[in-house]
Scaffold this active site. Structure first.
Site, mmCIF file in Angstrom:
data_model
loop_
_atom_site.group_PDB
_atom_site.id
_atom_site.type_symbol
_atom_site.label_atom_id
_atom_site.label_comp_id
_atom_site.label_asym_id
_atom_site.label_seq_id
_atom_site.Cartn_x
_atom_site.Cartn_y
_atom_site.Cartn_z
ATOM 1 N N CYS A 52 43.334 44.728 54.444
ATOM 2 C CA CYS A 52 43.326 43.353 53.923
ATOM 3 C C CYS A 52 44.075 43.253 52.593
ATOM 4 O O CYS A 52 43.643 43.815 51.581
ATOM 5 C CB CYS A 52 41.876 42.884 53.782
ATOM 6 S SG CYS A 52 41.659 41.434 52.748
ATOM 7 N N CYS A 55 42.147 41.596 49.655
ATOM 8 C CA CYS A 55 41.098 42.525 49.178
ATOM 9 C C CYS A 55 41.689 43.483 48.149
ATOM 10 O O CYS A 55 41.089 43.744 47.099
ATOM 11 C CB CYS A 55 40.517 43.328 50.346
ATOM 12 S SG CYS A 55 39.792 42.337 51.666
#
Length: 390
Positions: A52, A55
């Site tokens: 991600c 993230c």
């Protein structure tokens, strides 16, 4: 540099980073709950996935900031879990985590206090923490606070959202208190959505709000849509009884016999078509869906373009009738004219392709591909359509 030394240095740099940022506990979820109870603190969980991008940006840009480090370390038991490994898989299932990053604030019983998503600025990331960090959330569960008579609108709104799917009856009771507390305040569009979601019968406490705020609600939706909702509320039980959940068959005769005396033939027909539009795709009855959608969306100016594009998508996937496809093109065109995006331009391209208008199909497939690429979205479908059109 040998492999052992390399691994040591990587581990040491990670340790240094964790010390310079949010102090994430390296313990089990069960131990985190116990620690939160013992220290009378809430838990902050960064739910991430290794692939991600946002993230990684949160980890790099936001977690190490002095203000973030200071506030989160002082006020929460912090933890991180990869949602695709180990305990993270169980937590993803337990808390319904489907997008990353997800930020959970939990009490010591594991109840969600608040849930937030996506990359955030320093200011926003601190704001969500301060909103969650109310001492009463660490002391009592949401249900206990509600039973004690908690009337804070933000708390009630958050609780509605948290329990809307997992405990509808509780969330409905919460909604009734929320709208009673807010009865003298103007409704936002989001609050109206909540009101309608929990409104199933004229006997519901929220129906009084729906009636008393009619003028205000009509300012947020058309009067025709208001009348449709009102009709659906009045005949909700009849709608329910007319549907055979096992076979997916709707008994039109039973419905009209019981609904027409209450709301009239025209409104009964609209309500039945709306039900079919909502239900038939779930049981793959696309022949019934086509007929109902063409009638229900006949006056398409009365509908939001987001609803129209969903109908256009179903037509692009499952309908082959040329006249029906032309109507779906009109729905998709309305959405594209309002605001082009990768999704609605692709749907319009696909509809043009199915109806034989290859020139327009190619043009909008190109637009869909370019928009998807620019916005960092998946351009696979648009690319495949363009290959088919060569």
């Amino acid at each position: 540099m040998n492999k052992l030394l390399s691994l040591f240095l990587i581990g040491f740099s990670t340790l240094l980073f964790s010390q310079d940022g949010i102090n994430f506990q390296q313990i089990t979820f069960k131990e985190i709950l116990a620690k939160a109870k013992a220290e009378k603190k809430l838990i902050f969980i960064d739910a991430f996935a290794v692939w991600c991008g946002p993230c990684k940006l949160m980890e790099k840009n936001i977690f190490p900031l002095p203000s973030v480090k200071e506030y989160y370390n002082a006020n929460f038991i912090n933890a991180r879990f990869d949602m695709e490994k180990g305990e993270g898989r169980e937590l993803a299932l337990k808390y319904g985590i489907r997008s990353y990053p997800t930020f959970l604030f939990l009490n010591g019983d594991g109840e969600v206090v608040t849930k937030n998503y996506g990359y955030m600025s320093e200011k926003d990331f601190l704001t969500i923490a301060k909103e969650a960090n109310n001492p009463k959330f660490a002391t009592f569960s949401n249900k206990e606070l509600f039973e004690k008579g908690e009337k804070d609108p933000e708390f009630l709104l958050n609780m509605m959202r948290l329990y809307a799917e997992s405990d509808y009856d509780l969330a409905k009771k919460v909604s009734e208190r929320f709208f009673e507390v807010k009865k003298n305040d103007p409704l936002t569009k989001d609050e109206l959505g909540m009101l309608l979601y929990f409104l199933k019968s004229p006997n519901d406490a929220n129906y009084k709000i729906f009636v008393n705020k009619k003028a205000e609600i009509i300012s947020l939706m058309s009067e025709d849509i208001y009348k449709q909702f009102d009709a659906n509320i009045k005949i909700s039980k009849i709608l329910e009884n007319s549907l055979d959940q096992k076979t997916g068959i709707i008994n039109d005769e039973y419905f009209y016999k019981n609904a027409t005396p209450l709301i009239g033939k025209a409104d009964a027909e609209t309500a039945l078509n709306r039900m079919k539009v909502m239900f038939y795709p779930s049981v793959s009855n696309y022949e019934g869906y086509e007929k109902a959608a063409l009638e229900y969306y006949k006056n398409s100016d009365n509908f939001d373009t987001e609803e129209l594009i969903k109908a256009a998508w179903i037509f692009s996937e499952h309908i082959s009738n040329p006249m029906a496809l032309r109507k779906a093109e009109e729905w998709a065109e309305k959405s594209v004219m309002k605001s082009e995006n990768a999704e609605n331009t692709y749907i319009l391209a696909k509809l043009y392709f199915k109806s034989g208008n290859k020139e327009n199909a190619k043009m909008y497939a190109e637009i869909a591909k370019n928009l998807a690429t620019t916005q960092g979205k998946d351009a696979t479908m648009a690319t495949k359509l363009l290959e088919t059109l060569k």
